[in-house]
Design an enzyme around this catalytic site. Structure first.
Site, short mmCIF file in Angstrom:
data_model
loop_
_atom_site.label_atom_id
_atom_site.label_comp_id
_atom_site.label_asym_id
_atom_site.label_seq_id
_atom_site.Cartn_x
_atom_site.Cartn_y
_atom_site.Cartn_z
CD GLU A 67 38.04 28.42 79.39
OE1 GLU A 67 38.69 29.16 78.62
OE2 GLU A 67 38.38 27.23 79.65
CD GLU A 77 30.65 37.88 64.30
OE1 GLU A 77 30.30 38.38 65.40
OE2 GLU A 77 31.16 36.75 64.21
#
Length: 473
Positions: free
Chosen positions: A226, A275
């Site tokens: 990343e 969520e």
């Protein structure tokens, strides 16, 4: 365009009138999350929010930043582009920068989060301005931190070190709950550690510049770093530093670094939590983290992400880092793919534009999307349109659905496909029927419909778009 840390990016937002600093007293609940929700409800050009007068904290301490990349102008500034840059242009810029992967990584020893350290009497409720995001969350969550772990079987492989974003419940003063899905890199790391009977070292970086937060949610290959991707996206070497307790590589510019271990074999109930699907997830048995060291800057800025019913900042943050990987994977198999818009609920719905070669071609592209690494857990609804349709322009997409889609011929249902368990429509959890909606113009050997004479724009339309763009503010 590279920003060394969150504070530097906030200054960029300030200079471009995309930061709203609020100094009146606010309550942690419900004011902070309510303000973030209100911002994205009102406009898709909303500013970031910075609060510095929170009840229960000394003025100037316990600062909270919200909605940092919660609009297209802010997303453009993250990429070093003008605030008026259209979404489609940002998509292609993001895709082009991906080509520079892997970028360079710069290890440095002078990280600002080294200013203060705490190894005893850790109390995260005192150190961080924690608050619940939604009314029925089980407690306070950290949901925009970079969580770093290493592969216990190959700890020296830099690419297999994972820097991802996972939801983290604050369960006690020095104890956290985390949701590491089995298919995610951290889930693979945890399984390897537990097979050895070992705890898994972990570092949690809070308050970061926006590129690593964007890349942290990107579906990269297991051995792709990343940090090297963040360097490619920002067009400059990415700065990292070594966390002193765990030896893990963490962002150099973070505001706070938490270090500890995921405890081998221990599970506790985690959730419910509001969520990104717009629904609360249920309570599930999840791993537990014990924190043993905290490092932080003086008066750290606590960056938080409000998420709930779309659109929220999470949708802007994950929009292109979901769309571009799907685009690249599909284009490798089908060069005729023009663009991919997987911005909706993290790619549970995606729109693909393609230049068809033969009848049925569009349906094949749609089904391939469902078998990509990201598509296996998402891509429940795929809409395929012709290359003359901008998949980021919903008016055009709705037109194609209205006149080019035939329900009898253009609907492909895939029964009992895999999907993430958080999808509230899945039954049982993680299983759902998927569908490809072919909204392309039929071509040979499909010959149905009446599509021979389409209306086109007047000849000077493009020139006038340029003229009017300079006049309309």
């Amino acid at each position: 365009m590279a920003h060394a840390d969150l504070r530097e990016f906030l200054e960029t937002l300030r200079k471009n009138d995309q930061l709203l600093e609020y100094s009146d007293p606010v309550r942690p609940e419900p004011d902070l999350s309510s303000a973030a929700a209100a911002t994205t409800n009102l406009t898709d050009r909303g500013p970031a929010l910075l609060f510095d007068n929170i009840e229960g904290y000394e003025r100037g301490k316990g600062r909270v930043a919200l909605n940092v990349v919660g609009s297209w102008p802010n997303h453009a500034l993250m990429l070093g582009m003008d605030t008026d840059t259209p979404v489609k242009e940002q998509f292609f810029e993001f895709a082009e920068r991906w080509e520079a992967f892997p970028g360079q990584v710069e290890h440095r020893a002078d990280a600002p989060w080294q200013e203060h350290a705490l190894t005893e009497d850790i109390d995260l409720f005192q150190l961080l301005p924690l608050f619940r995001l939604n009314d029925h969350d089980v407690g306070c969550y950290i949901d925009k931190a970079i969580v770093v772990t290493r592969d216990p079987d190959d700890p020296d492989h830099f690419g297999k070190q994972n820097a991802g974003i996972y939801r983290i419940q604050v369960k006690d003063k020095d104890r956290l709950g985390i949701q590491p899905l089995a298919a995610h890199d951290i889930g693979l790391h945890l399984r390897a550690a537990e097979e050895r009977g070992e705890n898994l070292p972990v570092a949690i970086a809070i308050g970061n510049e926006p590129v690593i937060s964007t890349v942290g949610g990107m579906p990269l290959a297991y051995d792709q770093s990343e940090y090297e991707m963040a360097a490619a996206i920002q067009g400059a070497p990415y700065r990292i530093a070594t966390a002193p307790l765990t030896g893990l590589d963490v962002p150099w510019g973070s505001e706070v670094i938490l270090e500890g271990e995921i405890i081998c074999g221990r599970r506790e109930i985690e959730g419910p939590f509001g969520e990104f699907t717009g629904y609360y997830s249920g309570a599930r048995s999840q791993p537990v983290i014990r924190i043993s060291r905290v490092s932080h800057r003086t008066d750290p800025v606590f960056e938080h992400l409000y998420l709930g019913k779309p659109w929220t900042e999470m949708d802007y943050t994950l929009a292109l880092n979901t769309s571009v990987p799907l685009y690249r994977q599909l284009k490798a198999d089908f060069p005729e793919v023009v663009a991919v818009n997987a911005m909706y609920t993290q790619g549970l719905l995606g729109i693909i534009s393609v230049k068809q070669r033969f009848g049925g071609h569009a349906k094949a592209v749609g089904m391939r999307a469902m078998t990509t690494p990201h598509g296996l857990a998402y891509c429940k609804v795929i809409i395929v349109v012709d290359d003359d349709i901008d998949p980021f322009n919903l008016a055009q997409v709705m037109w194609a659905l209205s006149v080019r889609f035939h329900p009898q011929h253009d609907l492909v249902t895939v029964p009992n496909g895999s999907v993430l368990a958080l999808d509230p429509s899945s039954d049982p959890d993680g299983i759902v029927h998927k569908v490809v909606i072919d909204a392309t113009t039929p071509i040979s050997p499909e010959t149905r419909g009446h599509y021979s004479h389409e209306v086109s724009n007047p000849p000077a339309t493009a020139a006038w778009e340029t003229i009017l763009k300079g006049l309309i503010k």
